[in-house]
Scaffold this active site. Structure first.
Site, PDB file in Angstrom:
ATOM      1  N   CYS A 156      29.248  26.977 -33.666  1.00 53.42           N
ATOM      2  CA  CYS A 156      28.822  26.936 -32.627  1.00 53.42           C
ATOM      3  C   CYS A 156      29.491  26.491 -31.452  1.00 53.42           C
ATOM      4  O   CYS A 156      28.870  26.511 -30.190  1.00 53.42           O
ATOM      5  CB  CYS A 156      28.487  25.587 -32.744  1.00 53.42           C
ATOM      6  SG  CYS A 156      26.555  25.275 -34.237  1.00 53.42           S
TER       7      CYS A 156
ATOM      8  N   HIS B 171      27.884  21.963 -25.982  1.00 52.96           N
ATOM      9  CA  HIS B 171      27.289  22.029 -27.307  1.00 52.96           C
ATOM     10  C   HIS B 171      26.303  21.192 -27.666  1.00 52.96           C
ATOM     11  O   HIS B 171      26.312  20.425 -27.872  1.00 52.96           O
ATOM     12  CB  HIS B 171      28.743  21.826 -28.507  1.00 52.96           C
ATOM     13  CG  HIS B 171      27.045  23.614 -30.428  1.00 52.96           C
ATOM     14  ND1 HIS B 171      25.929  23.469 -29.589  1.00 52.96           N
ATOM     15  CD2 HIS B 171      27.369  22.559 -30.913  1.00 52.96           C
ATOM     16  CE1 HIS B 171      25.835  23.676 -31.185  1.00 52.96           C
ATOM     17  NE2 HIS B 171      26.210  22.763 -31.745  1.00 52.96           N
TER      18      HIS B 171
ATOM     19  N   ASN C 226      19.275  22.333 -31.896  1.00 48.27           N
ATOM     20  CA  ASN C 226      20.911  22.839 -31.931  1.00 48.27           C
ATOM     21  C   ASN C 226      20.792  23.848 -31.926  1.00 48.27           C
ATOM     22  O   ASN C 226      20.248  24.455 -33.060  1.00 48.27           O
ATOM     23  CB  ASN C 226      21.880  22.082 -33.300  1.00 48.27           C
ATOM     24  CG  ASN C 226      23.230  22.567 -33.584  1.00 48.27           C
ATOM     25  OD1 ASN C 226      23.730  23.693 -32.864  1.00 48.27           O
ATOM     26  ND2 ASN C 226      24.381  21.842 -33.751  1.00 48.27           N
TER      27      ASN C 226
END
Ligand code: ACO
Length: 325
Positions: free
Chosen positions: A119, A252, A282
């Site tokens: 990520c 993020h 996500n």
């Protein structure tokens, strides 16, 4: 005169299938797995995510985002001399998603490679592209985050399968006499490999180990909140800036509670926090460029604004990039 890099165009692409929490809860109930819209929204802020069709790959999503970024920058694919794709879900073991994406853009010859930092991948890729542009090794780069994380999900594990989605975001980064990227700060700590991983691998024609995502959510949560503040502060210090200079924080997009807590630690009002996790879930390396492009296209982020981009994820990896847009 010092060479800088600056973003000249942004683009993004989401696969058309939108799955709301209610849709997912119904699907999971069919497998005997219980969850609810209320639980997912309260713990994560996520309302919906997009899932790619089975035949669609990260390079398909990334190529579409790249085309949109090129159009926004007023550039052709043939102008590009560097392609970096941040992904943990490449189309195949090799070659890289970047090489496959290059072919889909109808060009050949420019450098193309993948960055794997889960990520944090987009922040890592942007930092590498910036360094290559500053050094003169590249002039016009496509930096892309593209993921089909749905392929890694265990749909019998409600603690992880409700969190992730698929998508891609891209920027065109070009050499410039003025910044652009002001500073960046990257880190990793391999001691924490086990708290967020897909432990399987391919060997002798078989998958060895478990090829589905495993996460200790609370351990990730605790680590993420601390390192995101540290990375932002280190990046501000390198650039000679303070919290007050940040116009937009684009962390993020994993969990609204982690994002809000980071904003609070940086003493930023929540209005300066860019949030797309509610609609995208996500999307790992794609989440930051997706959020950036959505905010540019909605008119929220304007030319000249100072942006703090922050990634955190498996590895454990984390980092930040401060830039004038
Ligand atoms: N639906 C309903 N109930 C659930 C679900 C679900 N989807 N998932 C877990 N629960 C239950 C658990 O079983 C538990 O029940 P119990 O108390 O009866 O045992 C209860 O909810 C609480 O579970 P916790 O795991 O303690 O919940 P928590 O508040 O920690 O939230 C979460 C879990 C959302 C995963 C949180 O820990 C988190 O966000 N962690 C960070 C994860 C993250 O951001 N990862 C990505 C970052 S890096 C990257 O992007 C790759």
């Amino acid at each position: 005169m010092r060479r800088y890099s600056r973003i000249t165009g942004t683009g993004s692409y989401l696969p058309p299938r939108r799955v709301t929490n209610a849709d997912l809860a119904t699907e999971l109930a069919g497998r005997g797995v219980e969850t609810s819209d209320e639980w997912i929204v309260a713990r994560t802020g996520i309302q919906a995510r997009h899932f790619a069709a089975p035949e669609v790959t990260s390079s398909d999503l990334g190529a579409e985002a790249a085309r949109r970024a090129l159009e926004a920058a007023g550039r052709a694919a043939s102008d590009i001399d560097l392609i970096i794709v941040a992904t943990s879900t490449p189309d195949m073991v090799f070659p890289s998603a970047a090489c496959i994406l290059q072919r889909k853009l109808g060009v050949a010859g420019c450098a193309a490679f993948d960055v794997q930092a889960v990520c944090s991948g987009f922040v890592y890729a942007l930092t590498v592209a910036d360094a290559m542009i500053q050094s003169g090794a590249a002039n016009k780069a496509l930096v892309i985050g593209a993921e089909v994380f749905s392929r890694l999900l265990d749909f019998t594990d409600r603690t992880t399968c409700v969190l992730f989605g698929d998508g891609a975001g891209a920027v065109v980064l070009e050499a410039s006499d003025t910044p652009g990227i002001l500073a960046s700060d990257l880190h990793a700590d391999g001691q924490h490999v086990g708290i967020l991983c897909v432990p399987g691998t391919v060997s002798g024609g078989q998958v060895l180990g478990d090829p589905l995502l495993k996460m200790d959510g609370q351990a990730v949560f605790k680590l993420a909140v601390g390192v995101l503040e540290d990375a932002a502060r280190a990046t501000l210090a390198k650039a000679g800036k303070t919290d007050a200079d940040i116009d937009w924080l684009i962390p993020h997009q994993a969990n609204i509670r982690i994002m809000q807590s980071t904003a609070k630690k940086l003493k930023l009002p929540l209005e300066k926090l860019v949030v797309t996790v509610d609609q995208h879930g996500n999307t790992s390396a794609a989440s930051i460029p997706l959020a950036l492009d959505a905010s540019v296209r909605s008119g929220k982020i304007q030319r000249g604004d100072t942006l703090m981009l922050e990634g955190v994820g498996g590895g454990f990896t984390w980092g930040a990039v401060l830039l004038d847009f």
